[in-house]
Design an enzyme around this catalytic site. Sequence first.
Site, PDB file in Angstrom:
ATOM      1  N   ILE A  74      95.988  56.460  18.735  1.00 43.05           N
ATOM      2  CA  ILE A  74      97.059  57.304  18.808  1.00 43.05           C
ATOM      3  C   ILE A  74      97.042  57.337  16.948  1.00 43.05           C
ATOM      4  CG2 ILE A  74      98.778  56.336  20.506  1.00 43.05           C
ATOM      5  CD1 ILE A  74      99.617  54.003  18.921  1.00 43.05           C
ATOM      6  N   GLY A  75      96.071  57.233  16.868  1.00 43.84           N
ATOM      7  CA  GLY A  75      96.438  57.384  15.068  1.00 43.84           C
ATOM      8  C   GLY A  75      94.829  57.629  14.319  1.00 43.84           C
ATOM      9  N   GLY A  77      93.298  56.591  10.257  1.00 44.21           N
ATOM     10  CA  GLY A  77      93.881  56.915   8.695  1.00 44.21           C
ATOM     11  C   GLY A  77      92.109  57.063   7.871  1.00 44.21           C
ATOM     12  N   PHE A  79      90.756  54.742   6.849  1.00 50.90           N
ATOM     13  CA  PHE A  79      90.449  53.655   6.557  1.00 50.90           C
ATOM     14  C   PHE A  79      90.219  52.870   8.197  1.00 50.90           C
ATOM     15  CE2 PHE A  79      92.296  53.511   2.962  1.00 50.90           C
ATOM     16  CZ  PHE A  79      90.871  53.202   1.869  1.00 50.90           C
ATOM     17  N   SER A  80      91.027  53.835   9.509  1.00 52.25           N
ATOM     18  CA  SER A  80      91.097  52.685  10.752  1.00 52.25           C
ATOM     19  C   SER A  80      91.499  53.876  11.419  1.00 52.25           C
ATOM     20  CB  SER A  80      92.648  51.912  10.482  1.00 52.25           C
ATOM     21  OG  SER A  80      93.911  52.524   9.908  1.00 52.25           O
ATOM     22  N   VAL A  82      94.094  54.182  15.421  1.00 55.73           N
ATOM     23  CA  VAL A  82      95.157  53.140  15.839  1.00 55.73           C
ATOM     24  C   VAL A  82      94.603  53.215  17.576  1.00 55.73           C
ATOM     25  CG1 VAL A  82      97.331  52.534  15.951  1.00 55.73           C
ATOM     26  CG2 VAL A  82      96.072  53.333  13.614  1.00 55.73           C
ATOM     27  N   ASP A 190     103.023  53.588  -1.417  1.00 53.66           N
ATOM     28  CA  ASP A 190     101.667  54.981  -0.192  1.00 53.66           C
ATOM     29  C   ASP A 190     102.914  55.846   0.033  1.00 53.66           C
ATOM     30  OD1 ASP A 190      99.872  56.297   0.155  1.00 53.66           O
ATOM     31  OD2 ASP A 190      99.463  55.474   1.584  1.00 53.66           O
TER      32      ASP A 190
END
Length: 431
Positions: A74-75, A77, A79-80, A82, A190
């Site tokens: 669903i997403g 970033g 670093f990741s 999701v 952030d």
Amino acid sequence: MPMGEKQVAQNGPRHRLWSLSDSEECAKDEEESGLKKHLTPLERLTMNMCHDEKTLKELLVGRRVGFYQVRGQIGSGSFSKVKLAFHALTKDKVAIKILDKLRLDAQSLRMLSREISSMETLQHPNVVRLYEVMETPCRMYLVLEYAGGGDLYTRISTQGRLTDAFCKIVFAQILSAIKHMHENNVIHRDLKAENVLFTGEACIKVADLGFSTRVKNRSDILDTFCGSPPYAAPELFRDDNYMGPPVDIWAMGVLLFFMSTGTMPFRAETLNKLRRCILDGSYSIPTWVSAPCQRLIRGILRRDPSERCALDQMLGCEWLLPVEMFRPRAPLQMNPMALVEADPESLLEEEEEVKARLEELGITMDHITNNQGKGSRCAITGVYRILIHRAQKSRGAERLPVIRGVVKDPKRDSLRAYRSLRHTSKFCVIA
Ligand code: ATP
Ligand code: MG
């Protein structure tokens, strides 16, 4: 031996020591299915995780992690990744932030542990909750409250700037979340539209505490430059160190500008030019932004951090005057040991409800005691936090701010915005 496995080993199928005839096989299957019927949901789940072929395969290919059934992405970033997931026992939807440990250097690992520690400290209706942390040799999994309504950046990019009244509702929630963070000595660092997620039409959650830090005192001096350049305060470019709260406050000013105009106050093609722009503090607010909102933006986007509007001043500013902030109730214990240690008479309504639900699932006070000390790195904590959060929400713990009285904006679009708001049932406007 993992919790629950002991009971399973006693009740469940044993390794075959001799071969059985067909009728014996049949009788054994019946016996097993009869036994299964008497297992608690927890025992059934742990038994499947140890012996069921389908479940084992799902665990192997990452379609299951711990007690969660993992669905699509669903997403993502820097670093990741999701992913959406469901808790196998409670059936609640969660978001799992998956980080590849092998790709993280020492600095990123430190930031990850700060992200976890900051989230552990916070409990607020407008901050994404951390339910559980899981770790394998290669990956870290942060199990988070699911915010399925998309992010603020996407909403504004696709639907344009927010109406003045809607802007108030969203900003009031961000303000409440950041105030809670600062009161708990957490600096987000952030804050940006991409990290403001919606759970419903108007309810927001501040997410991604990946750059956050915990300070002893709010006046502590920090020296790590982090965040997104368009939201960075001038002192981050100018000085060798800075104080945390004013940096978040500046980012709130940029965010408010973006929400009310659909554009960014500081824009440039290169980082160097952007830096110049921010250091000069030159921006212009379109005239159609309501005057009280313009005044708030100007009060926040001050180059000198000591002159910047404080959070409490924002709460009392003219623009937010018609907004009745929702006052969150006192936080509840996020550690299931609270259920074991508390005098049963003194349990809160929510805790009693959760205790009963845990028992239905087969999670006993002994299970909790045997797993104490593991904090968020425990499957039982995950179930407990999900259930506590659900109990809080069902008691209205996440109500939206309310606009009371006619919004006093002199600019023409505000009345139209107000009228359109009256007809949405998603949040309440009381005339
Ligand atoms: P970056 O530092 O690049 O912003 P990150 O690796 O720290 O990213 P997040 O910002 O936490 O990751 O998450 C990346 C994306 O995943 C978000 O922009 C959002 O779309 C989605 N996401 C994150 N958390 C949740 C959540 N709790 N519910 C729903 N979606 C989420
Ligand atoms: Mg992010």
